[in-house]
Design an enzyme around this catalytic site. Sequence first.
Site, mmCIF file in Angstrom:
data_model
loop_
_atom_site.group_PDB
_atom_site.id
_atom_site.type_symbol
_atom_site.label_atom_id
_atom_site.label_comp_id
_atom_site.label_asym_id
_atom_site.label_seq_id
_atom_site.Cartn_x
_atom_site.Cartn_y
_atom_site.Cartn_z
ATOM 1 N N LYS A 160 0.855 -1.225 0.037
ATOM 2 C CA LYS A 160 0.024 -0.053 -0.100
ATOM 3 C C LYS A 160 0.877 1.178 -0.083
ATOM 4 O O LYS A 160 0.525 2.559 -0.681
ATOM 5 C CB LYS A 160 -0.806 0.091 1.367
ATOM 6 C CG LYS A 160 -1.848 1.069 1.353
ATOM 7 C CD LYS A 160 -2.992 0.874 2.161
ATOM 8 C CE LYS A 160 -3.912 2.113 2.067
ATOM 9 N NZ LYS A 160 -5.075 1.952 2.825
ATOM 10 N N MET A 507 -21.357 -36.011 -12.036
ATOM 11 C CA MET A 507 -20.130 -36.746 -12.434
ATOM 12 C C MET A 507 -19.644 -37.558 -11.157
ATOM 13 O O MET A 507 -19.221 -38.516 -11.359
ATOM 14 C CB MET A 507 -19.198 -35.629 -12.672
ATOM 15 C CG MET A 507 -17.801 -36.256 -13.357
ATOM 16 S SD MET A 507 -18.312 -37.575 -14.721
ATOM 17 C CE MET A 507 -18.063 -36.127 -16.076
HETATM 18 C C1 LIG Z 1 -14.298 -26.730 -6.939
HETATM 19 C C2 LIG Z 1 -14.665 -28.097 -7.221
HETATM 20 N N1 LIG Z 1 -14.825 -28.693 -6.168
HETATM 21 C C3 LIG Z 1 -15.213 -30.127 -6.374
HETATM 22 C C4 LIG Z 1 -15.055 -30.648 -7.792
HETATM 23 C C5 LIG Z 1 -15.341 -32.167 -7.772
HETATM 24 N N2 LIG Z 1 -16.294 -32.264 -8.672
HETATM 25 C C6 LIG Z 1 -16.016 -32.464 -10.294
HETATM 26 S S1 LIG Z 1 -17.508 -32.692 -10.928
HETATM 27 C C7 LIG Z 1 -18.449 -32.484 -9.617
HETATM 28 C C8 LIG Z 1 -19.852 -32.562 -9.675
HETATM 29 C C9 LIG Z 1 -20.462 -31.259 -10.426
HETATM 30 O O1 LIG Z 1 -21.880 -31.252 -10.265
HETATM 31 P P1 LIG Z 1 -22.553 -30.194 -10.995
HETATM 32 O O2 LIG Z 1 -21.834 -28.878 -11.417
HETATM 33 O O3 LIG Z 1 -24.013 -30.031 -10.663
HETATM 34 O O4 LIG Z 1 -22.414 -30.997 -12.611
HETATM 35 P P2 LIG Z 1 -23.010 -32.399 -12.850
HETATM 36 O O5 LIG Z 1 -21.964 -33.139 -13.030
HETATM 37 O O6 LIG Z 1 -24.385 -32.560 -12.086
HETATM 38 O O7 LIG Z 1 -23.503 -32.098 -14.204
HETATM 39 C C10 LIG Z 1 -17.619 -32.154 -8.430
HETATM 40 C C11 LIG Z 1 -18.253 -32.154 -7.014
HETATM 41 C C12 LIG Z 1 -14.622 -29.813 -8.620
HETATM 42 N N3 LIG Z 1 -14.455 -30.117 -9.902
HETATM 43 N N4 LIG Z 1 -14.424 -28.343 -8.290
#
Ligand SMILES: Cc1ncc(C[n+]2csc(CCOP(=O)(O)OP(=O)(O)O)c2C)c(N)n1
Length: 599
Positions: A160, A507
């Site tokens: 700063k 996923m």
């Molecule tokens: C910040 C973060 N936390 C956790 C994960 C692990 N992760 C990968 S895919 C997923 C599910 C994502 O869910 P959603 O956004 O509803 O997508 P969908 O697979 O249902 O289409 C998770 C928890 C990640 N990739 N990024």
Amino acid sequence: MMGADILVACLEREGVDTIFAYPGGASMEFHQALTRSKKIRTILPRHEQGGAFAAEGYARATGKAGVCMATSGPGATNLVTGIADAYMDSIPLVAITGQVPQHMIGKGGFQETDFFGLTLPIVKHSYLITDVNEIPRVIKEAFYIAQTGRAGPVVVDVPKNIQQTMTQPVFPKEVQIRGYNPAPKAGDLELNEIIGLIEKCERPVLYCGGGIISGNASEELRKLAEATKIPVTTTIMGCGAFPETDLLSLRWLGMHGTAYANWAVSGEFQHRQKVTDAMVKIKDGADLLLAFGVRFDDRVTGKVEKFCETGTIVHIDIDSSEHNKNRKVHLAIQSDIKYALARLNEMIKKRPIQKKFTRWHQQIAEWKTKAPLSYRVTDEVLKSQHMKDHMGGQADEVILPQMVIEMLYELTRGEAILTTGVGQHQMWAGQYYKFKFPRQFLTSAGLGAMGYGYPAALGAKVACPDKQVIDIDGDGSFLMNIQELATAHIEKIAAKAIILNNQHLGMVVQWEDRFYAGNRGHTYLGDPENMKQIYPDYVAMAKSFNVPGERVMFRHDLRAALQRMLDSNEPYVLDVITPYTEHVIPFIPAGKTVADMIY
Ligand SMILES: Cc1ncc(C[n+]2csc(CCOP(=O)(O)OP(=O)(O)O)c2C)c(N)n1
Ligand SMILES: [Mg+2]
């Protein structure tokens, strides 16, 4: 001038027109200076992570460095995911942070975090400015480093007291960095070897990545493919580097890539039940793999020794540290890819390739017919809770996520820019939208950061106001940066979001189904007390941000709802309810081979 004004003047000189900046004690001096700038639009994200992702979206859409800013401590740490994302995907990003005054550094002062130290493994370069007179050189270098060679993020941390110090600035016109050669060029001898290999091979494949896009070499790639008739597969990062509508396109490869791209690279094998079973080859894959601007990511290669096991591999990359890192190759060439491809094209023009690869094209056509990307309403869907709770058993009314993307492709004539969150929806967005041009599919590939989609769409829409920019998101991912709806509304950024809402971390559910006998480990996002309700109510949330939105549950409503979203000139949320029982296929489980592919 005061340090803060010097920094803003430097940004203006770099041609920065937009900055995503969230203020705080250690950066408000910058914000005061930004209010005095006539050239820079300062956008206030509602979370620094949103700001970093938006800056990345801007960078991915334009190729110019995205710029984000945060205060010290928590402001800075909130940028970390965005910086890591830019590092993994080689995206030019300049992240400027305020720091506590120099005399407080190391004393554990209020909101002090060693941001230089904290980000060291995830930056291309970083600076902690210790003298106000250094600001012009540092900013010039920061942009130069971020945007040249293999692009990446650069952090500039500014105490700063330096922001508040007065000096007479001297702005350098250019910078020179000892030992940094951002544009290495392939030699003609090496390129001639490639031509020799093409002349000798029977089954060549071009495997192209994000390097083609960041190296602005799509046109050169198209010419090379046309002149040689070599089929092209890309990585997800490379989507749009080669038109996926072209007959030579194999679409993208890897864990959820097309079966025919994976077979073309590694060969077709009898599907094996167990990894201990022998791999029985049915058809040969590539005998020459031209790997251009790629990094042999494990999501592409699976078990890396089995990836294109019997082919000769040529790897051109601007960054020699990628050579032989994940996969040993036969010919490694360090070069700017645009230069290498342009030169190859010149050489081939003089001495055209005689080979036609007719049998290889026939084989690929056969594979394309055997295993096109496809989906159907499966028994799992019919038996799902979704059918009972929401559909009243009407199978012909269920909306599958793949249908949404296909219909969007049709309605936008393949011209929209898509961003995504991370999960199944991301893979379906990549599979069912055919990308025609570079910088069209903006997705967190290497880091796989949920929450990326909507803020990235904001950044892309700011950069490309005349394009439809649509975030294909998951319900989990969208919720991670939902606060950016406020940014969109207040700043009048008409980025759209389609939530493929399956009420689950889809996923992870898919992996639970395949590898954990379907045992749910905290992957349900709805309200367990009331599973018939869609939870949370994204449309109501959007409304609270003054963003219009709509929910669609039945297939007969989908087309009109998509059209209403496309016709809107405001930000928009379309919440599409889909069954959670769908799996993304093809699927090569992590670390496995093409013989283990489910398709
Ligand atoms: C910040 C973060 N936390 C956790 C994960 C692990 N992760 C990968 S895919 C997923 C599910 C994502 O869910 P959603 O956004 O509803 O997508 P969908 O697979 O249902 O289409 C998770 C928890 C990640 N990739 N990024
Ligand atoms: Mg989901």
